[in-house]
Motif scaffolding. Structure first.
Motif, PDB file in Angstrom:
ATOM      1  N   MET A   1      82.187  56.235  47.885  1.00 49.04           N
ATOM      2  CA  MET A   1      81.094  56.163  46.931  1.00 49.04           C
ATOM      3  C   MET A   1      81.477  57.054  45.762  1.00 49.04           C
ATOM      4  SD  MET A   1      77.150  57.377  47.227  1.00 49.04           S
ATOM      5  CE  MET A   1      77.380  59.001  46.525  1.00 49.04           C
ATOM      6  N   TYR A   2      81.255  56.560  44.540  1.00 47.48           N
ATOM      7  CA  TYR A   2      81.589  57.346  43.362  1.00 47.48           C
ATOM      8  C   TYR A   2      80.330  57.622  42.551  1.00 47.48           C
ATOM      9  CZ  TYR A   2      83.397  58.875  38.959  1.00 47.48           C
ATOM     10  OH  TYR A   2      83.629  59.619  37.843  1.00 47.48           O
ATOM     11  N   ALA A   3      80.144  58.864  42.195  1.00 44.84           N
ATOM     12  CA  ALA A   3      79.060  59.276  41.309  1.00 44.84           C
ATOM     13  C   ALA A   3      79.634  60.301  40.345  1.00 44.84           C
ATOM     14  CB  ALA A   3      77.908  59.882  42.104  1.00 44.84           C
ATOM     15  N   SER A   4      79.751  59.934  39.075  1.00 41.57           N
ATOM     16  CA  SER A   4      80.396  60.839  38.121  1.00 41.57           C
ATOM     17  C   SER A   4      79.550  62.052  37.791  1.00 41.57           C
ATOM     18  CB  SER A   4      80.739  60.103  36.829  1.00 41.57           C
ATOM     19  OG  SER A   4      79.554  59.682  36.188  1.00 41.57           O
ATOM     20  N   ASN A   5      78.265  61.983  38.097  1.00 36.12           N
ATOM     21  CA  ASN A   5      77.394  63.120  37.815  1.00 36.12           C
ATOM     22  C   ASN A   5      76.285  63.125  38.860  1.00 36.12           C
ATOM     23  OD1 ASN A   5      75.569  65.037  36.733  1.00 36.12           O
ATOM     24  ND2 ASN A   5      76.366  64.638  34.691  1.00 36.12           N
ATOM     25  N   VAL A   6      76.208  64.164  39.668  1.00 33.72           N
ATOM     26  CA  VAL A   6      75.200  64.235  40.720  1.00 33.72           C
ATOM     27  C   VAL A   6      74.016  65.113  40.323  1.00 33.72           C
ATOM     28  CG1 VAL A   6      76.763  63.670  42.603  1.00 33.72           C
ATOM     29  CG2 VAL A   6      76.465  66.062  41.925  1.00 33.72           C
ATOM     30  N   SER A   7      73.977  65.505  39.061  1.00 30.19           N
ATOM     31  CA  SER A   7      72.867  66.309  38.566  1.00 30.19           C
ATOM     32  C   SER A   7      71.568  65.507  38.616  1.00 30.19           C
ATOM     33  CB  SER A   7      73.145  66.732  37.120  1.00 30.19           C
ATOM     34  OG  SER A   7      71.966  67.100  36.465  1.00 30.19           O
ATOM     35  N   ILE A   8      70.529  66.095  39.184  1.00 33.91           N
ATOM     36  CA  ILE A   8      69.230  65.424  39.239  1.00 33.91           C
ATOM     37  C   ILE A   8      68.731  65.129  37.832  1.00 33.91           C
ATOM     38  CG2 ILE A   8      66.797  65.712  39.875  1.00 33.91           C
ATOM     39  CD1 ILE A   8      67.822  67.352  42.300  1.00 33.91           C
ATOM     40  N   GLY A   9      68.898  66.096  36.925  1.00 36.00           N
ATOM     41  CA  GLY A   9      68.445  65.908  35.549  1.00 36.00           C
ATOM     42  C   GLY A   9      69.148  64.755  34.857  1.00 36.00           C
ATOM     43  N   MET A  10      70.476  64.682  35.002  1.00 39.85           N
ATOM     44  CA  MET A  10      71.227  63.594  34.354  1.00 39.85           C
ATOM     45  C   MET A  10      70.878  62.244  34.958  1.00 39.85           C
ATOM     46  SD  MET A  10      72.912  64.339  31.722  1.00 39.85           S
ATOM     47  CE  MET A  10      73.691  62.757  31.567  1.00 39.85           C
ATOM     48  N   ASN A  11      70.743  62.171  36.264  1.00 48.79           N
ATOM     49  CA  ASN A  11      70.419  60.887  36.878  1.00 48.79           C
ATOM     50  C   ASN A  11      69.015  60.437  36.501  1.00 48.79           C
ATOM     51  OD1 ASN A  11      72.666  59.744  38.580  1.00 48.79           O
ATOM     52  ND2 ASN A  11      72.731  61.899  39.099  1.00 48.79           N
ATOM     53  N   GLY A  12      68.084  61.369  36.393  1.00 45.29           N
ATOM     54  CA  GLY A  12      66.747  61.026  35.902  1.00 45.29           C
ATOM     55  C   GLY A  12      66.799  60.534  34.473  1.00 45.29           C
ATOM     56  N   PHE A  13      67.615  61.199  33.660  1.00 45.72           N
ATOM     57  CA  PHE A  13      67.778  60.789  32.264  1.00 45.72           C
ATOM     58  C   PHE A  13      68.323  59.367  32.181  1.00 45.72           C
ATOM     59  CE2 PHE A  13      70.740  60.362  28.681  1.00 45.72           C
ATOM     60  CZ  PHE A  13      69.839  60.452  27.628  1.00 45.72           C
ATOM     61  N   TRP A  14      69.390  59.056  32.960  1.00 50.01           N
ATOM     62  CA  TRP A  14      69.989  57.727  32.897  1.00 50.01           C
ATOM     63  C   TRP A  14      69.001  56.652  33.364  1.00 50.01           C
ATOM     64  CZ3 TRP A  14      73.624  57.077  29.706  1.00 50.01           C
ATOM     65  CH2 TRP A  14      74.579  58.057  29.493  1.00 50.01           C
ATOM     66  N   GLN A  15      68.135  56.959  34.329  1.00 44.20           N
ATOM     67  CA  GLN A  15      67.129  55.983  34.776  1.00 44.20           C
ATOM     68  C   GLN A  15      66.124  55.688  33.672  1.00 44.20           C
ATOM     69  OE1 GLN A  15      65.441  57.485  38.414  1.00 44.20           O
ATOM     70  NE2 GLN A  15      66.944  56.419  39.659  1.00 44.20           N
ATOM     71  N   MET A  16      65.794  56.693  32.886  1.00 40.43           N
ATOM     72  CA  MET A  16      64.807  56.522  31.823  1.00 40.43           C
ATOM     73  C   MET A  16      65.419  55.936  30.550  1.00 40.43           C
ATOM     74  SD  MET A  16      62.760  60.111  32.264  1.00 40.43           S
ATOM     75  CE  MET A  16      61.854  59.845  30.769  1.00 40.43           C
ATOM     76  N   LEU A  17      66.732  55.980  30.435  1.00 36.68           N
ATOM     77  CA  LEU A  17      67.399  55.605  29.196  1.00 36.68           C
ATOM     78  C   LEU A  17      67.197  54.139  28.812  1.00 36.68           C
ATOM     79  CD1 LEU A  17      69.177  56.649  26.936  1.00 36.68           C
ATOM     80  CD2 LEU A  17      71.162  56.007  28.305  1.00 36.68           C
ATOM     81  N   LYS A  18      67.363  53.212  29.752  1.00 39.80           N
ATOM     82  CA  LYS A  18      67.274  51.783  29.407  1.00 39.80           C
ATOM     83  C   LYS A  18      65.896  51.421  28.855  1.00 39.80           C
ATOM     84  CE  LYS A  18      68.161  47.122  30.887  1.00 39.80           C
ATOM     85  NZ  LYS A  18      68.552  46.207  31.928  1.00 39.80           N
ATOM     86  N   PRO A  19      64.800  51.753  29.556  1.00 43.79           N
ATOM     87  CA  PRO A  19      63.492  51.383  28.971  1.00 43.79           C
ATOM     88  C   PRO A  19      63.227  52.104  27.646  1.00 43.79           C
ATOM     89  CG  PRO A  19      63.196  52.548  31.071  1.00 43.79           C
ATOM     90  CD  PRO A  19      64.654  52.314  30.893  1.00 43.79           C
ATOM     91  N   MET A  20      63.691  53.338  27.532  1.00 46.92           N
ATOM     92  CA  MET A  20      63.488  54.080  26.288  1.00 46.92           C
ATOM     93  C   MET A  20      64.283  53.426  25.149  1.00 46.92           C
ATOM     94  SD  MET A  20      63.937  58.176  25.483  1.00 46.92           S
ATOM     95  CE  MET A  20      65.228  58.298  26.654  1.00 46.92           C
ATOM     96  N   ALA A  21      65.528  53.016  25.424  1.00 48.06           N
ATOM     97  CA  ALA A  21      66.349  52.356  24.410  1.00 48.06           C
ATOM     98  C   ALA A  21      65.731  51.027  23.988  1.00 48.06           C
ATOM     99  CB  ALA A  21      67.769  52.149  24.935  1.00 48.06           C
ATOM    100  N   GLU A  22      65.202  50.268  24.947  1.00 46.98           N
ATOM    101  CA  GLU A  22      64.548  49.000  24.615  1.00 46.98           C
ATOM    102  C   GLU A  22      63.336  49.224  23.719  1.00 46.98           C
ATOM    103  OE1 GLU A  22      63.790  47.254  28.453  1.00 46.98           O
ATOM    104  OE2 GLU A  22      65.878  46.615  28.699  1.00 46.98           O
TER     105      GLU A  22
END
Length: 167
Positions: free
Chosen positions: A127-148
């Motif tokens: 399994m590969y995860a380039s960033n396991v930071s909770i903050g970064m993963n939360g940010f990436w989850q929110m990014l798509k709807p925010m960008a739209e």
């Protein structure tokens, strides 16, 4: 499960603390300078055939590359470490940033295919995860709807990833 921590920097120490809190079994710690610590008692020796014995899953936080004196990459440590783990038949949780990218920033599909084949041949998983930071993963989850949403409002959205100075 029996865990190994590969790369014993700041995050490796934090993972060790969490595994201890959860009463998980840490059988090996392999430091980023490739010294092997047997158990967690600090008895050092180099990588050897027994470095991953009794290990079910290795959690990797190695440096992505070994650099020369001018800061130019001379060896892909992330690649070499991942190969070593998969060849030992040990599941790999790889958290090494960007080691799987080509120089132009695209994914190295040949490398990823090689890992897939190694894992299958050695009956293990990766399994590969380039960033396991909770903050970064939360940010990436929110990014798509925010960008739209911002795109609909006429904004041209771009994201640049940067790391803290201790990375």
């Amino acid at each position: 499960l029996n865990f190994a921590i590969v790369g014993y920097g700041r995050i490796g120490h934090l993972v060790q603390d969490v595994l201890k809190e959860r009463d998980e079994n840490i059988v090996n710690i392999i430091d980023k300078d490739e010294s092997f610590l047997e158990g967690i008692d600090g008895k050092a020796s180099g990588w050897n055939k027994s470095s991953l014995e009794r290990t079910d899953s290795a959690i990797c936080f190695t440096d992505p590359f070994l650099l020369d004196s001018k800061g130019k990459p001379i060896q892909n440590i992330g690649y070499e470490t991942t190969k070593r783990i998969l060849n030992a038949g040990v599941d790999a949780i790889v958290c090494t940033t960007k080691f799987y990218l080509n120089e132009d920033g695209s994914e190295n599909q040949e490398m990823l295919k090689e890992f897939d084949e190694l894992a299958k041949a050695n009956q293990c998983r990766m399994m590969y995860a380039s960033n396991v930071s909770i903050g970064m993963n939360g940010f990436w989850q929110m990014l798509k709807p925010m960008a739209e949403m911002l795109s609909k409002a006429g904004y041209d959205v771009a994201v640049e990833e940067r790391h803290h100075k201790k990375k």
